[in-house]
Enzyme design. Structure first.
Site, PDB file in Angstrom:
ATOM      1  N   ASP A 333       0.866  -1.161   0.000  1.00 47.11           N
ATOM      2  CA  ASP A 333       0.000   0.000   0.000  1.00 47.11           C
ATOM      3  C   ASP A 333       0.911   1.222   0.000  1.00 47.11           C
ATOM      4  O   ASP A 333       2.047   1.181   0.468  1.00 47.11           O
ATOM      5  CB  ASP A 333      -0.919  -0.003   1.226  1.00 47.11           C
ATOM      6  CG  ASP A 333      -2.184   0.791   0.986  1.00 47.11           C
ATOM      7  OD1 ASP A 333      -2.183   1.664   0.084  1.00 47.11           O
ATOM      8  OD2 ASP A 333      -3.183   0.574   1.693  1.00 47.11           O
ATOM      9  N   CYS A 334       0.401   2.324  -0.524  1.00 46.58           N
ATOM     10  CA  CYS A 334       1.291   3.431  -0.871  1.00 46.58           C
ATOM     11  C   CYS A 334       1.985   4.044   0.343  1.00 46.58           C
ATOM     12  O   CYS A 334       1.331   4.431   1.314  1.00 46.58           O
ATOM     13  CB  CYS A 334       0.514   4.475  -1.648  1.00 46.58           C
ATOM     14  SG  CYS A 334       0.002   3.842  -3.256  1.00 46.58           S
TER      15      CYS A 334
END
Length: 822
Positions: A333-334
Site C-alpha cells: 500500500d502506498c
C-alpha cells in the site's frame, strides 16, 4: 491506500510508456536536447491521440519504435516473442545497472532508455469503474469519463456471481479502450476484499461485506472478469497465462481500522488469533489468489501481531507466494515502507533496513519512493543481494508481458471510445444498482407505488438530489449522473426540498419547508443517510446513528403526513433506524447504498414497481449501543464474556439487531420446498488404522459424540466427499421476482467457540409468478463443514452438522451426519 487524483489530461499526451520515450531520466546524455524535442514531437504525433484515431505504437517491442529511438530490436532478447516470458524478463533485468534497477521498483518507474525500456505507472484503480486515482489512468480529451458502477457493498448485496464477473468484464473493456487511446493503465489495484468486522469501519463501502465466503466469492468473480481472456484459461503454466488487465487483491491482511478515536492505520497493531486469521481474515485472499488467479496482492499499512504486513516473511513469501502459489507480484500500500520507518518504528529501522526486510519478505513493488531511495544502499551495506532485486523485477516484468505491454494484445486493439460509456455498460450499471437495492420494510404492501395514483411526489432529504455522493470513493468521472429527483421525474410531478444543508444536517432550519412539501404530495420519499464526510478511507465512524438532525427531519415529516412516507437510506455501513422501522407512518424503507451513476433511476424504478427488489444486506445492521459494548481495536470475533464484548458478524454476534445479515424483502412471496424424504444425510469417511484424530472441545463433555475419531485435520483428508442439497423455490405471489437462496452450515451442537452458522453457498434465481425453480448445491464436506479450533487447526468434526437453506420463515433444514470408520 492514499488517494491522489488527477483531474486534467492533455488530449495530445501519449500513453505513459510512450511519453517516457523522450522524458526518461535515464536517457543517454549524449543525445542532443534539440533531437529530444524533435523526437518528442514525432512520438506524440505518431501516437495520434486525436478523437478516435488509434495509436501507432501500442507496445514496447515494436520494430518501428526501436528504429525511431536509434536501437536495433533484434539485439534485445527480451523482445524475442519465441522465448518464454521468464527468459525474456531475466534478459531485460540483466541489462540494467543496479542504479537503474531500483528506479523500476516504485509505482512510477523511470524506464531505461538506453536499452529501450520505457517508463510505466503501475498505479491504476478500478474498484467500481476505471478511476483517476493514481497516475495510470486519466480523464479528459477523447475520454471524458467512464462507467461508474455502484460501490462494491451494493454489488455484494445482489449476491449474483455472474453479475460480479460481468462488472469486471465491462470495466476491463473500458480500461483496454482507454489504454488504446493513451489514457489507461494495465495494472489495477482492485478489488478491496477485507472482511467488515466492525460496523464503524469507514471503508465498508469498498468491500463485499462481513462474510468471508461471500467476500471471497466476489473476489474470484470480479478478478476473473477483469483478467480472463477467452480461450486462454487452459494455459499449461499459469505464470504465463495472458491477461486482459491485471487485478490486485487488497489490503492484506487483518486491516479494518483507519482512524478511530486517536488510533490510525499507520500505527495500528492488529492482535489476531491464528483461529480468527484462518477463519475470517485469510480465506478471501486465499480464494482470490487460488481460485481467482489474481496477478497481484497488496499488503496493508498495519502490523499483525507486532510485524508490519509488508515486512512479514510468513505472510508474504511463505503464504502468498509459496502456499497459495501466486502467479504475479506483491505490492505495498502506498508509502507503507515509509510508514514502517516513521510510524511503526519497527526495530528502529532505517530506510535501508525496512526496504531490505520487505524485499526479503517477498514485497516486489513499493508504491512510493522508499525502494528507489534505499535499496541500492541496502545492497552496498550487505543487507541484501542484488539477485533479490532481480527476482522481484522478473516477477513484475512477467506480468507486464502477460498483459501485452511488450508485444501488444491484438484481440483488444479494436476497443476504443465507443466502448467507453456504451449503452450496454450504462444499462449494466443500472441493473447492478437495482439488484443491489434492499427492501427493508413494506407495511401493508405500500410499495410499489402506482404512477396513476401517486402523481405528485415530494422528494426530500440530503440525498434527494444526490450526484457525486452516489459514486463514493475511488471514483473517476462518470458517464453521467441520474439523481433521485431526476429518476422520479419520469413517474410523477416532483417537488424537491432538501430538509438539510448537507448530510451532516447540523441545524433544523430547513426541516419545516420539507414538511410543507410533504403535506402537498400524494406520497413522500425521504432520501437520507451518510456520505464520505461520515464514512470513508481514513475516517471511521464513532456512532451508528443518522447524522445531525436527519432523524428529526424524518420523524417530523412522518408525524405530519397524511399520505405514504417512504424512507431511502444511502450508506455503506448499517444505521440504527429502529425509530423508522417501528414508526407506523413510515410505510416502507429501502437501502440503496451508494448506487453509482444510475442510482436515481434505479431507486425510482424500484419504488414505482418497474423492478421488483431482491437484494440482501451483506452485513448486519446493529443497534446504536453496539459501539458502547466493545472498542473497534479489539479484533476478537467471538464474544469475550470477561469484558462483556458481544461477538462480531452474524457468525458470532449474540445480541439483537436492527436488521440481520442477508435480510431483504420482495414485492412477491417465495416458498421453499424439498422432495427429500430423509432429512439426515450420512457421510462415511474411511480413515486408516493409524490415522491421527484430534480432540474436539465441547462445552459439555456428556454431549460429545461417541466415536472412534472426534475430528481429523483437513490436511490429512482427501476431501473428495460432497453433499448434494436441492430445493424448489416457488413464487406464490403476484409478481415475477429474483430470490437469493442462502445456504448455511452449522457445526455439531456444543462445540466450544464454534460459529452459530456460516454461509457455504448462495444463488440468485429469477422465478416467474406462479413458477418454481429448482436449485441444487454441491457442498464439499471439508469446505462446508470444517471448523478452525482454538489453536489454529482446521478440522472436520464427526457428528451431526446442520444445513439451513434460506432465512427466516422460508428455511428448509437438513442434517449431515459425518462418521469416521476404519
Amino acid at each position: 491506500m492514499k488517494m491522489y487524483r488527477k483531474n486534467y489530461i492533455n488530449p495530445l499526451k501519449a500513453p505513459p510508456f510512450q511519453t517516457s520515450l523522450v522524458t526518461s531520466t535515464t536517457m543517454e546524455k549524449s543525445i542532443p536536447p534539440v533531437f529530444l524535442l524533435l523526437l518528442s514531437f514525432v512520438v506524440s504525433s505518431s501516437a495520434a491521440i486525436l478523437g478516435d484515431v488509434p495509436l501507432n505504437y501500442t507496445h514496447v517491442c515494436d520494430p518501428v519504435r526501436f528504429t525511431n529511438i536509434g536501437l536495433d530490436m533484434s539485439e534485445y532478447t527480451y523482445c524475442d516473442k519465441s522465448l518464454p516470458f521468464d527468459v525474456r524478463a531475466k534478459d531485460l533485468v540483466a541489462r540494467m545497472k543496479l542504479s537503474e534497477k531500483v528506479e523500476q521498483m516504485g509505482d512510477k518507474t523511470t524506464g531505461v532508455m538506453r536499452i529501450g525500456l520505457p517508463a510505466y505507472e503501475w498505479w491504476s484503480e478500478a474498484l467500481h469503474g476505471v478511476s483517476d486515482v493514481g497516475g495510470g489512468s486519466t480523464f479528459g480529451g477523447p475520454v471524458p469519463g467512464a462507467t461508474s458502477f455502484p460501490l462494491v457493498i451494493n454489488s455484494a448485496a445482489t449476491f449474483n456471481r455472474s453479475l460480479w464477473r460481468k462488472i469486471g468484464e465491462t470495466i476491463s473493456n473500458e480500461a483496454r479502450a482507454m489504454h488504446n487511446l493513451g489514457q489507461g493503465g494495465l495494472t489495477f489495484w482492485s478489488p478491496n476484499i477485507n472482511v467488515v468486522r466492525d460496523p464503524r469501519w469507514g471503508r465498508t463501502l469498498e468491500t463485499p461485506g462481513e462474510d468471508p465466503y461471500v467476500v471471497g466469492s466476489y473476489a474470484v468473480n470480479f478478478v476473473r472478469g477483469l483478467q480472463d481472456i477467452e480461450g486462454t484459461l487452459n494455459t499449461t503454466d499459469p505464470n504465463f497465462r495472458p491477461l486482459k488487465v491485471s487485478a490486485c487483491c487488497k489490503h492484506y491482511t487483518a486491516y479494518d481500522v483507519d482512524k478511530w478515536l486517536g488510533v490510525d492505520r499507520y500505527s495500528f497493531d492488529a492482535r489476531v488469533t491464528e483461529q480468527d486469521m484462518m477463519e475470517t481474515f485469510q480465506p478471501p485472499f486465499e480464494m482470490c489468489v487460488k481460485e481467482g488467479d489474481a496477478s497481484s496482492v497488496m499488503c496493508s499499512y498495519n502490523r499483525v501481531n507486532g510485524i508490519p504486513t509488508c515486512s512479514d516473511h510468513r505472510l508474504l513469501k511463505q503464504t502468498i507466494r509459496d502456499d497459495w502459489n501466486l502467479h504475479g507480484y506483491i505490492v505495498s500500500d502506498c508509502d507503507s515502507i515509509d510508514v514502517i520507518v516513521k510510524a511503526h518504528k519497527w526495530l528502529d529501522d532505517t530506510y535501508e533496513d525496512a526496504a531490505a526486510q520487505s524485499l526479503l519478505a517477498g514485497l516486489d513493488l513499493d508504491c512510493g519512493g522508499s525502494y528507489r531511495k534505499a535499496l541500492a544502499g541496502a545492497v552496498y551495506q550487505g543487507q541484501i543481494s542484488e539477485s533479490k532485486i532481480d527476482e522481484s523485477l522478473t516477477n513484475l516484468y512477467i506480468v507486464l508481458m502477460r498483459l501485452g505491454f511488450f508485444d501488444g494484445r491484438p484481440e483488444f486493439a479494436s476497443l476504443t471510445k465507443p466502448d467507453i460509456c456504451s449503452r450496454a455498460a450504462i444499462e449494466l450499471a443500472e441493473e447492478v444498482a437495482k439488484e443491489g437495492i434492499v427492501l427493508l420494510k413494506n407495511h401493508n404492501d405500500t410499495l410499489p407505488l402506482s404512477s396513476s395514483q401517486y402523481k405528485k411526489l415530494a422528494v426530500v432529504g440530503p440525498h434527494a438530489n444526490a450526484t457525486e455522493a452516489m459514486i463514493g470513493n475511488y471514483a473517476g468521472v462518470p458517464c453521467r449522473y441520474i439523481s433521485p429527483i431526476q429518476g422520479f421525474s419520469s413517474y410523477a410531478e416532483v417537488t424537491y426540498a432538501t430538509g438539510c444543508g448537507d448530510v451532516l444536517c447540523k441545524n433544523a432550519t430547513m426541516v419545516f419547508p420539507a414538511v410543507q412539501a410533504a403535506g402537498k404530495a400524494d406520497a413522500t420519499v425521504i432520501v437520507a443517510g451518510l456520505d464520505l464526510t461520515v464514512e470513508a478511507e481514513d475516517l471511521d465512524r464513532i456512532d451508528l446513528n443518522l447524522p445531525g438532525y436527519q432523524e428529526d427531519l424524518i420523524t417530523q415529516i412522518a408525524e405530519s403526513a397524511t399520505t405514504p412516507v417512504i424512507l431511502v437510506i444511502m450508506s455503506a455501513g448499517g444505521v440504527d433506524i429502529t425509530f423508522a422501522k417501528d414508526h407506523p407512518k413510515i410505510k416502507a424503507i429501502l437501502w440503496a447504498g451508494y448506487p453509482g451513476q444510475e442510482g436515481g433511476r434505479a431507486i425510482a424504478d424500484v419504488i414505482y414497481g418497474k423492478y421488483n427488489p431482491g437484494g440482501r444486506l451483506p452485513l448486519t445492521w446493529h443497534k446504536a449501543n453496539y459501539v458502547n459494548q466493545l472498542p473497534m481495536t479489539s479484533l476478537k470475533l467471538r464474544p469475550v464474556d470477561e469484558f462483556g464484548y458481544p461477538g462480531r458478524t452474524y457468525k458470532f454476534f449474540n445480541g439483537t439487531t436492527v436488521y440481520p445479515f442477508a435480510y431483504g424483502l420482495s414485492y412477491t412471496e417465495f416458498k421453499y420446498q424439498t422432495s427429500r424424504s430423509d432429512q439426515i444425510i450420512p457421510v462415511n469417511i474411511k480413515i486408516a488404522k493409524n490415522q491421527h484424530c484430534r480432540h474436539v472441545n465441547y462445552t459439555d463433555p456428556e454431549v460429545e459424540p461417541s466415536t472412534i475419531c472426534p475430528s481429523v485435520v483437513v490436511e490429512d483428508l482427501a476431501c473428495e466427499e460432497t453433499v448434494a442439497v436441492r430445493v424448489g423455490v416457488q413464487n406464490v405471489g403476484k409478481r415475477d421476482g429474483g430470490e437469493v437462496v442462502m445456504v448455511y452450515s452449522k457445526p455439531p451442537a456444543g462445540i466450544r467457540g464454534a460459529h452459530t452458522k456460516q454461509v457455504v453457498g448462495f444463488e440468485r434465481v429469477f422465478v416467474g409468478e406462479g413458477k418454481t425453480e429448482n436449485v441444487r448445491f454441491e457442498l464439499n464436506v471439508c469446505k462446508s463443514f470444517a471448523i478452525v479450533d482454538a489453536v489454529g487447526y482446521k478440522v472436520l468434526p464427526s457428528g451431526v452438522h446442520g444445513v439451513m437453506v434460506g432465512d427466516g420463515d422460508r428455511t428448509v433444514n437438513f442434517q449431515v451426519k459425518i462418521n469416521y470408520h476404519h
